[in-house]
Design an enzyme around this catalytic site. Structure first.
Site, mmCIF file in Angstrom:
data_model
loop_
_atom_site.group_PDB
_atom_site.id
_atom_site.type_symbol
_atom_site.label_atom_id
_atom_site.label_comp_id
_atom_site.label_asym_id
_atom_site.label_seq_id
_atom_site.Cartn_x
_atom_site.Cartn_y
_atom_site.Cartn_z
ATOM 1 N N PRO A 157 0.846 -1.205 0.000
ATOM 2 C CA PRO A 157 0.000 0.000 0.000
ATOM 3 C C PRO A 157 0.880 1.253 0.000
ATOM 4 O O PRO A 157 1.548 1.551 0.970
ATOM 5 C CB PRO A 157 -0.798 -0.131 1.305
ATOM 6 N N ASP B 136 5.919 2.707 2.051
ATOM 7 C CA ASP B 136 5.161 1.485 2.329
ATOM 8 C C ASP B 136 4.347 1.738 3.596
ATOM 9 O O ASP B 136 4.897 1.774 4.700
ATOM 10 C CB ASP B 136 6.136 0.314 2.526
ATOM 11 N N HIS B 137 3.036 1.899 3.432
ATOM 12 C CA HIS B 137 2.199 2.303 4.560
ATOM 13 C C HIS B 137 2.047 1.191 5.602
ATOM 14 O O HIS B 137 1.550 1.448 6.701
ATOM 15 C CB HIS B 137 0.819 2.734 4.050
ATOM 16 N N ARG B 138 2.444 -0.041 5.279
ATOM 17 C CA ARG B 138 2.426 -1.110 6.278
ATOM 18 C C ARG B 138 3.492 -0.873 7.347
ATOM 19 O O ARG B 138 3.333 -1.291 8.500
ATOM 20 C CB ARG B 138 2.670 -2.467 5.612
#
Length: 425
Positions: A223, A397-399
């Site tokens: 994401p 990387d939004h994780r």
């Protein structure tokens, strides 16, 4: 017992390769370390070497064969003190092939042979037969003065391979450790395009196939969050001019990109929450900033790495970028020069691109996309003025990276570029 030589994985992303040419023929005697063939990977053309002594009894894959899967038996070697046995057909069931001895083939780049005596290599394993390592891994360990008993192997049956030794030396987990989650099913093959428009069918190179697969996986699995800042370049351009005047006698000319690489690395050090990789149930927090620099080559894109860029001088970064880019375009990079990295930078400003969003290069947690510096109306000291301004967009990387941390990173990067004396302090 006949020895099966299997198609090696010469990079973490390699699933198949092209057996460009054989350097031996059937009936040749080979010794450990002898070069056997050239293989085109997704990144470069590599040579691979023999592990054991023996006689080449059968070449099972013809030179020039494309799409040879990793693990495919490509040749057979018979020990010189054994009677020759018939070689299995390359189409034999996998279970039957596993009954024979499996050999992992070491690799090394063309034109960069490692000159270490066998006696030195044998010192790494003398007195301890439990150490299982490829000859190349042992040679690198000798070069770096490493004790292989402290290195954890990621190869078959715990075998220590080159990536394990280099990861141990650099204090960074081996690439295989990042991919903890099971791979997603392969996408269905694309249907042939039926068209009456005049066209030419161009066969994809191994590099282009890998780029297509990895970028698709990145957009499907990672994401992305995008954050953009406008950065005033006037002070950095002035400093660059002064530095280049002083470096002219040494034949060094700094580019804006060299200075942005240093700014990116320093920003990662100052905002360590962005110097990470998402790894399933874990997250890797890197202790240094290794910057992958996107370089366009005739067959696609490759990202040579400036290791520990935050602690290198601008002149050193400039020299390394030039050397790595030249070898990248010739296809002669060593695997450790393009595998790894903690973040990437992609600069398309020299082509007049004002702003763009780059795709993250897994397992990295971010990439910085740099646009062109251009004259724009800008507020300087509460007054409207003309300034040289560049748009930079970070893809995160939004994780692993929260929006607030990404925003802090972009703020620090902007400050480092607009007050560039910190880059030479």
């Amino acid at each position: 017992m006949p020895i099966e030589l299997k198609m090696p994985a010469l990079s973490p992303t390699m699933e198949e390769g092209t057996l460009s040419r054989w350097l031996v023929k059937e009936g040749d005697s080979v010794s450990s370390g002898d070069l056997l063939a050239e293989i085109e990977t997704d990144k470069a053309t590599m040579e691979f070497e023999a592990i054991d002594d023996g006689i080449v009894t059968k070449l099972l894959v013809a030179a020039g064969t494309d799409g040879v899967k990793v693990g495919t038996v490509i040749a057979m070697i018979q020990g010189e003190d054994e009677d020759a046995a018939p070689a299995p057909k390359s189409t034999a069931p996998a279970a039957a092939r596993e009954a024979s001895k499996t050999v992992e083939v070491g690799s090394k780049p063309i034109e960069t042979p490692i000159t270490i005596s066998k006696a030195d290599v044998q010192k790494q394993s003398s007195g301890d037969e439990r150490i299982i390592a490829s000859p190349l891994a042992k040679r690198i360990a000798v070069n770096k003065g490493l004790d292989l008993t402290s290195v954890k192997g990621s190869g078959p049956n715990g075998r220590i391979v080159k990536a394990d030794v280099e990861a141990f030396a650099g204090g960074v987990s081996a690439p295989s450790a990042v991919h903890n989650s099971p791979p997603l099913p392969l996408p269905a093959p694309h249907a042939a395009i039926d068209t009456d428009i005049p066209h030419e069918v161009i066969k994809l190179s191994n590099m282009r196939k890998t780029i297509a697969r990895r970028l698709t996986e990145s957009k499907q699995q990672v994401p992305h969050i995008y954050l953009t800042v406008d950065v005033r370049l006037d002070a950095l351009l002035k400093l660059r001019g002064e530095l280049n005047a002083s470096l002219e006698a040494r034949g060094i000319k700094l580019s804006v990109n060299d200075m942005l690489i240093k700014a990116l690395a320093l920003a990662l050090v100052q905002v360590p929450k962005c110097n990470v990789s998402f790894a399933g149930d874990n997250m890797l927090q890197y202790a240094r900033a290794d910057i992958s620099v996107a370089v366009s080559v005739p067959t696609g894109l490759i990202t040579p790495i400036i290791t520990d860029a935050a602690n290198k001088s601008l002149s050193k970064i400039s020299t390394e970028v030039g050397e790595l880019a030249a070898r990248a375009k010739e296809g002669k990079l060593q695997p450790h020069e393009y595998q790894g990295g903690t973040a990437s930078i992609s600069n398309m400003g020299m082509m007049g691109i004002k702003q763009f969003d780059a795709v993250i290069n897994p397992p990295q947690g971010m990439i910085l996309a740099v646009g062109a510096g251009e004259k724009r109306p800008y507020i300087v000291d509460d007054a409207l003025a003309i300034a040289t301004v560049m748009s930079a967009t970070g893809s995160f990387d939004h994780r692993a990276i929260d929006g607030a941390d990404g925003a802090m990173f972009m703020k620090v990067f902007k400050e480092l570029v607009e007050k560039p004396l910190g880059l030479v302090a």
